[in-house]
Motif scaffolding. Structure first.
Motif, PDB file in Angstrom:
ATOM      1  N   ASN A 194       8.704  30.175  24.809  1.00 25.63           N
ATOM      2  CA  ASN A 194       8.715  31.443  23.936  1.00 25.63           C
ATOM      3  C   ASN A 194       8.411  31.288  22.625  1.00 25.63           C
ATOM      4  OD1 ASN A 194       9.631  33.119  25.968  1.00 25.63           O
ATOM      5  ND2 ASN A 194      11.780  32.192  26.029  1.00 25.63           N
ATOM      6  N   PHE A 195       8.471  29.721  22.047  1.00 23.19           N
ATOM      7  CA  PHE A 195       8.180  29.391  20.916  1.00 23.19           C
ATOM      8  C   PHE A 195       7.142  28.199  20.818  1.00 23.19           C
ATOM      9  CE2 PHE A 195      12.131  31.708  20.581  1.00 23.19           C
ATOM     10  CZ  PHE A 195      11.860  32.342  19.434  1.00 23.19           C
ATOM     11  N   ILE A 196       5.667  28.523  20.199  1.00 16.75           N
ATOM     12  CA  ILE A 196       4.754  27.354  20.059  1.00 16.75           C
ATOM     13  C   ILE A 196       4.714  27.221  18.755  1.00 16.75           C
ATOM     14  CG2 ILE A 196       2.619  26.745  20.859  1.00 16.75           C
ATOM     15  CD1 ILE A 196       2.696  28.493  23.395  1.00 16.75           C
ATOM     16  N   MET A 197       5.243  25.938  18.161  1.00 16.80           N
ATOM     17  CA  MET A 197       4.851  25.720  16.846  1.00 16.80           C
ATOM     18  C   MET A 197       3.562  24.600  16.360  1.00 16.80           C
ATOM     19  SD  MET A 197       8.900  25.283  15.957  1.00 16.80           S
ATOM     20  CE  MET A 197       9.147  24.578  17.944  1.00 16.80           C
ATOM     21  N   SER A 198       3.130  24.706  15.373  1.00 12.50           N
ATOM     22  CA  SER A 198       1.908  23.947  14.992  1.00 12.50           C
ATOM     23  C   SER A 198       2.215  22.455  15.093  1.00 12.50           C
ATOM     24  CB  SER A 198       1.517  24.391  13.454  1.00 12.50           C
ATOM     25  OG  SER A 198       0.433  23.606  13.045  1.00 12.50           O
ATOM     26  N   MET A 199       1.302  21.641  15.471  1.00  8.86           N
ATOM     27  CA  MET A 199       1.560  20.153  15.486  1.00  8.86           C
ATOM     28  C   MET A 199       1.171  19.693  14.221  1.00  8.86           C
ATOM     29  SD  MET A 199       2.260  18.041  17.666  1.00  8.86           S
ATOM     30  CE  MET A 199       1.923  18.174  19.465  1.00  8.86           C
ATOM     31  N   SER A 200       0.587  20.447  13.463  1.00  7.37           N
ATOM     32  CA  SER A 200       0.018  19.874  12.289  1.00  7.37           C
ATOM     33  C   SER A 200       1.244  19.592  11.133  1.00  7.37           C
ATOM     34  CB  SER A 200      -0.620  20.976  11.365  1.00  7.37           C
ATOM     35  OG  SER A 200      -0.032  22.092  11.282  1.00  7.37           O
ATOM     36  N   GLU A 201       2.363  19.892  11.458  1.00  6.29           N
ATOM     37  CA  GLU A 201       3.577  19.625  10.575  1.00  6.29           C
ATOM     38  C   GLU A 201       3.984  18.334  11.018  1.00  6.29           C
ATOM     39  OE1 GLU A 201       7.327  22.021  12.181  1.00  6.29           O
ATOM     40  OE2 GLU A 201       5.498  23.055  12.126  1.00  6.29           O
ATOM     41  N   ILE A 202       3.810  17.812  12.491  1.00  6.96           N
ATOM     42  CA  ILE A 202       4.399  16.533  12.806  1.00  6.96           C
ATOM     43  C   ILE A 202       3.550  15.341  12.460  1.00  6.96           C
ATOM     44  CG2 ILE A 202       5.180  15.403  15.072  1.00  6.96           C
ATOM     45  CD1 ILE A 202       6.301  17.935  14.573  1.00  6.96           C
ATOM     46  N   ALA A 203       3.987  14.406  11.642  1.00 10.02           N
ATOM     47  CA  ALA A 203       3.253  13.342  11.036  1.00 10.02           C
ATOM     48  C   ALA A 203       2.952  12.337  12.168  1.00 10.02           C
ATOM     49  CB  ALA A 203       4.116  12.466  10.030  1.00 10.02           C
ATOM     50  N   ASP A 204       3.837  12.127  13.078  1.00  8.95           N
ATOM     51  CA  ASP A 204       3.424  11.307  14.228  1.00  8.95           C
ATOM     52  C   ASP A 204       2.234  11.694  15.012  1.00  8.95           C
ATOM     53  OD1 ASP A 204       5.453   9.549  13.303  1.00  8.95           O
ATOM     54  OD2 ASP A 204       6.907  10.147  14.928  1.00  8.95           O
ATOM     55  N   SER A 205       2.093  12.878  14.875  1.00  7.56           N
ATOM     56  CA  SER A 205       0.924  13.533  15.884  1.00  7.56           C
ATOM     57  C   SER A 205      -0.427  12.801  15.250  1.00  7.56           C
ATOM     58  CB  SER A 205       0.671  14.826  15.708  1.00  7.56           C
ATOM     59  OG  SER A 205       0.464  15.451  14.622  1.00  7.56           O
ATOM     60  N   ARG A 206      -0.698  12.352  14.135  1.00  5.84           N
ATOM     61  CA  ARG A 206      -1.845  11.591  13.321  1.00  5.84           C
ATOM     62  C   ARG A 206      -1.560  10.188  13.231  1.00  5.84           C
ATOM     63  NH1 ARG A 206      -0.344  16.337  10.828  1.00  5.84           N
ATOM     64  NH2 ARG A 206       0.902  15.017   9.005  1.00  5.84           N
ATOM     65  N   SER A 207      -0.617   9.500  14.061  1.00  8.48           N
ATOM     66  CA  SER A 207      -0.575   8.089  14.030  1.00  8.48           C
ATOM     67  C   SER A 207      -1.488   7.506  15.081  1.00  8.48           C
ATOM     68  CB  SER A 207       1.019   7.673  14.484  1.00  8.48           C
ATOM     69  OG  SER A 207       1.207   7.691  15.899  1.00  8.48           O
ATOM     70  N   ASN A 208      -1.758   6.147  14.982  1.00 12.26           N
ATOM     71  CA  ASN A 208      -2.527   5.614  15.887  1.00 12.26           C
ATOM     72  C   ASN A 208      -1.686   4.433  16.797  1.00 12.26           C
ATOM     73  OD1 ASN A 208      -5.097   4.965  16.795  1.00 12.26           O
ATOM     74  ND2 ASN A 208      -5.077   2.911  15.505  1.00 12.26           N
ATOM     75  N   ASN A 209      -0.303   4.832  16.998  1.00  5.12           N
ATOM     76  CA  ASN A 209       0.521   4.129  17.910  1.00  5.12           C
ATOM     77  C   ASN A 209       0.251   4.229  19.265  1.00  5.12           C
ATOM     78  OD1 ASN A 209       2.677   2.887  19.196  1.00  5.12           O
ATOM     79  ND2 ASN A 209       4.091   3.414  17.456  1.00  5.12           N
ATOM     80  N   TRP A 210      -0.296   3.223  19.964  1.00  2.00           N
ATOM     81  CA  TRP A 210      -0.727   3.295  21.404  1.00  2.00           C
ATOM     82  C   TRP A 210       0.537   2.702  22.165  1.00  2.00           C
ATOM     83  CZ3 TRP A 210      -5.038   5.208  23.684  1.00  2.00           C
ATOM     84  CH2 TRP A 210      -5.926   5.374  22.872  1.00  2.00           C
ATOM     85  N   LEU A 211       1.525   2.306  21.502  1.00  2.00           N
ATOM     86  CA  LEU A 211       2.589   1.774  22.496  1.00  2.00           C
ATOM     87  C   LEU A 211       3.978   2.670  22.508  1.00  2.00           C
ATOM     88  CD1 LEU A 211       2.517  -1.961  20.992  1.00  2.00           C
ATOM     89  CD2 LEU A 211       1.446  -0.711  23.354  1.00  2.00           C
ATOM     90  N   ASN A 212       3.760   3.867  22.004  1.00  2.25           N
ATOM     91  CA  ASN A 212       4.773   4.947  22.178  1.00  2.25           C
ATOM     92  C   ASN A 212       4.302   6.003  22.830  1.00  2.25           C
ATOM     93  OD1 ASN A 212       6.864   3.666  20.594  1.00  2.25           O
ATOM     94  ND2 ASN A 212       6.586   4.645  18.859  1.00  2.25           N
ATOM     95  N   ASN A 213       5.216   6.475  24.124  1.00  2.00           N
ATOM     96  CA  ASN A 213       4.753   7.598  24.674  1.00  2.00           C
ATOM     97  C   ASN A 213       5.708   8.884  24.486  1.00  2.00           C
ATOM     98  OD1 ASN A 213       2.881   6.155  26.597  1.00  2.00           O
ATOM     99  ND2 ASN A 213       4.843   4.866  27.108  1.00  2.00           N
ATOM    100  N   ASN A 214       4.909   9.704  23.754  1.00  3.48           N
ATOM    101  CA  ASN A 214       6.000  10.824  23.147  1.00  3.48           C
ATOM    102  C   ASN A 214       5.096  12.165  23.357  1.00  3.48           C
ATOM    103  OD1 ASN A 214       7.504   9.085  21.464  1.00  3.48           O
ATOM    104  ND2 ASN A 214       6.085   9.167  20.110  1.00  3.48           N
ATOM    105  N   TYR A 215       4.049  12.362  23.918  1.00  2.00           N
ATOM    106  CA  TYR A 215       3.550  13.603  24.005  1.00  2.00           C
ATOM    107  C   TYR A 215       2.852  14.026  25.452  1.00  2.00           C
ATOM    108  CZ  TYR A 215       3.047  13.467  18.992  1.00  2.00           C
ATOM    109  OH  TYR A 215       3.478  13.471  17.771  1.00  2.00           O
ATOM    110  N   TYR A 216       3.139  15.084  26.061  1.00  5.68           N
ATOM    111  CA  TYR A 216       2.301  15.817  27.084  1.00  5.68           C
ATOM    112  C   TYR A 216       0.738  15.917  26.603  1.00  5.68           C
ATOM    113  CZ  TYR A 216       7.166  16.435  28.590  1.00  5.68           C
ATOM    114  OH  TYR A 216       8.758  16.178  28.914  1.00  5.68           O
ATOM    115  N   THR A 217      -0.032  15.396  27.342  1.00  5.75           N
ATOM    116  CA  THR A 217      -1.520  15.666  26.904  1.00  5.75           C
ATOM    117  C   THR A 217      -2.268  16.188  28.116  1.00  5.75           C
ATOM    118  OG1 THR A 217      -1.178  13.660  25.496  1.00  5.75           O
ATOM    119  CG2 THR A 217      -3.398  14.500  26.033  1.00  5.75           C
ATOM    120  N   TYR A 218      -2.938  17.307  27.674  1.00 11.34           N
ATOM    121  CA  TYR A 218      -3.860  17.869  28.736  1.00 11.34           C
ATOM    122  C   TYR A 218      -5.246  17.679  28.176  1.00 11.34           C
ATOM    123  CZ  TYR A 218       0.555  19.899  30.250  1.00 11.34           C
ATOM    124  OH  TYR A 218       2.057  19.922  30.802  1.00 11.34           O
TER     125      TYR A 218
END
Length: 810
Positions: A194-218
């Protein structure tokens, strides 16, 4: 000609009202069950297909196994989606979702909890078909602190859908600008935001960390791109980017890991397969999925119940063959061809089926809301009007009409006219054997369904009463206690002063919760890759174990006031202790790496072993678990001992309102949360039980019809036997004996079939009951009693007839 067939068919059906009623009633029940299950199966198979490009959308997933411990999730590393798009032109778009357990939204002077919320990349509306009523789908999620809300949410907070540009205060921290309003997501979907917020405010979304699993990705691939191609490219990306970092951290290459029996796999799952085919061990799903086994089971159940109804028609039609013999003889003498007689009898069959279908459709319309509630799904009556469902209905009518009427039509039309007119026609042993076989088949199905009903009930009872390693009763769970912030400990102390509150713990990790965390630990100080283990790791306080009444198998609980070193202490469960392989796990050290440098690690020591407790569904076995001391304010749990629970809850709420006025008081009881985990299993069990009962009713209708026919055929014999002194009990035994033999044969066949089917179903549970011998005795007894009651009614009625009237019967 066809009109004449129908007219004669109607006259014949009206003449034999009892048999017509049995046939129509049985077929109506069978078709009603079949149609309801068809709608349920269609709904299950239609998940996520409302998306325009559903055939080209895949979700990434994680499957890691290291030194005997596994990690399965639908979450993947932050940069995996963007990397797939940048490196492979075959990947057209990607979108990542970062879900929240819930968010808090201000509405006037009150704050409301919303569970269906996510952060998403700006490509959300390009990958998924989520039409916007207002706003631009290409820019709606471009800017930070922008939010797209559903139509129902817009009406809830603004009483209108014309809300673009308006503000929402979310999580007591930030104001979000509404940049779009989307239509409510359809029912058959694996998410309902019911609420979809912008990912651009999430700093981690721009990280290059390949060892943390945080996102559903399609991933949305271009037309012509196959799943096999995409799977291979994902593997290439893992080798290229993750392999290096994995070796830096764990000091082992992915190839060497595979040689040791481990693996780091990132796979793909087609969008349409998520609901039914996602890994059941994955506890990170956005919403609970379905079970493809239930689709197979209920499809088979619908078909078999329809078959039972069709068998009734075939049995009663062939049983009444003698009464139709002269009619066939006269028609053939007057020149009727066999194909004309076949058409006549098929017309009767289709007329009965049409009547039954009309009644079944009416029953479906009336029952669908109740069935939807029972199944826990949103099945609209409009499903009945879809072209595909209408086509299924017509095909079903044709198939059932042909299936029920074909054998009787060809059997009756094959009579020789001379024998038929002389009345020398007998049905023959062959026909009787066919009828007997069909009765056996009916009761095999019915007996298997009875076995299934008992086993399902036993398993659900086992789940409810099994010792699960903690006491879930009388535990009040407060959800989303973050607003308490620094007052959380003061709040706990205040609540403990309320009469009836025994103890309380502060943690976001509860056995009935969904919050999970699985880092990798090493047994070796130098981070030897052979010593790495992955385990669920929960942040708890010293009150956690006593509040939930868990039992220590060895060692002690946390005691920070007595042992300052407990800040780096760990309590492991019995499964983790076995996996670690220490002879004595107490005081052994575990190491948690903080980076690629071996020296950058945190050292923990084991202070206790807690007895295993179920914190996943009983479909999965208990996995390794580590408890460490840390503040996690996600929720709180209080053990209550009071006969007036509402009064205690009211006092807790009063204390909450005093400390965080205006914040919603959200609570549940742990036993209710536990029951919710198995809600889908209970719903499935209830559906199975109801349809088992209906199958037995249909089988009994047929048996009742055959009993009526048998009594009519043996009327004179009954009269003669009574004149010679036969008692009512003798007559009832005579008429019932053959039927009971058939039911007993059916039970013998049903026992191994029922055991195999239900044993396969029980394998879905890691913790399950066993199928005891008494289950088959009970199910067989129920089948015999039901059959005996059905037959006895007609047998007693025939036995009580005046023998003089019986002997005068033509």
């Amino acid at each position: 000609m066809f009109k004449n067939y129908l007219k004669i068919a109607w006259r014949n059906l009206w003449k034999q009202k009892v048999f017509t009623l049995i046939n129509v009633g049985g077929l109506t029940i069978g078709l009603t069950v079949g149609l309801l299950l068809l709608l349920w199966v269609q709904n299950e198979l239609s998940y996520d297909r409302y998306n325009k490009h559903w055939e080209r959308i895949y979700r990434l997933s994680t499957n890691i196994r290291v030194n005997g411990s596994s990690y399965i999730s639908s979450l993947v590393p932050d940069p995996m989606g963007p990397t797939m798009v940048s490196e492979y032109p075959q990947v057209e778009k990607m979108v990542r979702l970062l879900t929240s357990r819930d968010i808090m939204v201000n509405k006037g002077h009150e704050t409301l909890q919303e569970k269906n919320a996510t952060w998403a990349d700006s490509t959300m509306f390009e990958v998924f078909t989520l039409p916007l009523i207002a706003g631009d789908p290409k820019t709606a999620l471009r800017d930070p602190f922008s939010v797209v809300i559903s139509e129902s949410a817009a009406r809830k907070y603004f009483q209108s859908t014309d809300v673009v540009g308006k503000m929402l205060h979310i999580n007591n921290t930030a104001d979000y600008r509404v940049t779009g309003v989307m239509k409510d997501i359809p029912g058959p979907s694996h998410f309902h935001f019911n609420f979809i917020m912008s990912m651009s405010e999430i700093a981690d979304s721009r990280s290059n960390n390949w060892l943390n699993n945080n996102y559903y990705t399609y991933l949305l691939v271009r037309p012509g791109t196959t799943g096999e191609f995409l799977k291979a490219r994902v593997k290439d990306v893992v080798r290229k980017y993750m392999g290096v970092r994995y070796q830096q951290l764990f000091h082992i290459s992915l190839n060497d890991l595979e040689k040791q029996g481990g693996y780091v796999h990132y796979g793909i799952l087609p969008l349409a397969d998520i609901h039914l085919h996602a890994d059941k061990a994955d506890q990170s799903t956005i919403e609970p999925g379905g079970n493809v086994q239930y689709v197979y089971i209920f499809s088979a159940a619908g078909i078999f119940i329809l078959l039972i109804a069709c068998i009734n028609f075939m049995n009663l039609s062939t049983a009444r063959s003698a009464s139709r013999a002269k009619e066939v003889g006269v028609r053939k003498t007057l020149g009727s061809l066999r194909k004309q007689l076949v058409m006549q009898f098929l017309a009767e069959s289709w007329l009965i089926c049409t009547m039954a279908m009309g009644l079944a459709l009416l029953a479906v319309i009336l029952l669908l809301p109740y069935f939807s509630q029972m199944a826990g799904q949103q099945m609209s009556i409009h499903l009945l009007y879809s072209p595909r469902i209408i086509a299924y209905f017509l095909l079903l009518l044709l198939v059932v009409g042909m299936l029920a009427g074909a054998y009787p039509a060809f059997f009756l039309s094959g009579f020789k006219p001379l024998q038929a007119l002389k009345g020398r026609l007998t049905s023959g042993a062959n026909t009787k054997n066919i009828r007997s076989t069909l009765v056996v088949f009916q009761f095999v199905i019915s007996s298997v369904l009875i076995v299934g009903t008992i086993v399902i009930y036993n398993q659900l009872h086992y789940i409810q009463n099994r010792q699960i390693g903690y006491n879930r009763h009388q535990v009040l769970v407060l959800q989303n206690t973050y607003p308490l912030y620094k007052q959380v400990k003061a709040f706990r102390e205040a609540v403990l002063k309320i009469a009836g509150v025994e103890n309380g713990t502060m943690t976001g990790f509860l056995p009935t919760g969904q919050y999970r965390n699985s880092p990798g630990f090493f047994k070796d100080r130098n981070l030897d890759p052979a010593s790495v283990v992955t385990a669920e790791t929960w942040s708890v306080d010293e009150h956690y174990i006593p509040t939930l009444r868990m039992q220590m198998a060895d060692g002690r609980n946390f005691a920070p006031e007595s042992f300052a070193s407990d800040s780096t202490g760990i309590i492991v469960n019995e499964t983790a202790a076995r996996l670690l392989g220490f002879n004595n796990p107490l005081n052994q050290e575990l190491y948690l790496p903080q980076g690629a440098n071996v020296a950058s690690r945190t050292t923990f020591h084991i202070i206790g072993v807690v007895k295993d407790f179920n914190y996943n569904s009983m479909h999965q076995a208990i996995t390794p678990l580590l408890l460490w001391m840390d503040e996690e304010r996600g929720s709180m749990a209080f053990r209550i001992k009071s006969n007036n629970m509402p009064a205690v809850v009211a006092q807790v709420q009063k204390q909450w309102d005093a400390m965080v006025p205006g914040q919603p008081f959200l609570y549940s009881f742990m036993d209710d949360d536990f029951n919710a985990i198995y809600q889908a299993d209970r719903r499935t069990g209830n559906i199975f039980i109801w349809f088992a009962v209906l199958a037995i009713v249909v089988a009994c209708l047929g048996l009742s019809g055959l009993a009526i026919f048998t009594a009519e055929q043996r009327t004179k014999e009954i009269g003669i036997r009574k004149v010679h002194g036969a008692s009512v009990a003798d007559i009832v035994t005579l008429l019932s004996r053959d039927f009971i033999k058939l039911v007993l044969i059916a039970i013998v066949i049903a026992i191994p079939v029922g055991w195999y089917i239900m044993n396969s179903w029980l394998q879905e549970f890691a913790y399950r009951t066993t199928i005891q011998w008494w289950v088959f005795i009970l199910s067989g007894s129920i089948a015999v009693i039901i059959a005996l009651c059905t037959i006895s009614f007609q047998s007693v009625k025939a036995a009580l007839m005046d023998p003089v009237k019986s002997l005068r019967t033509e």
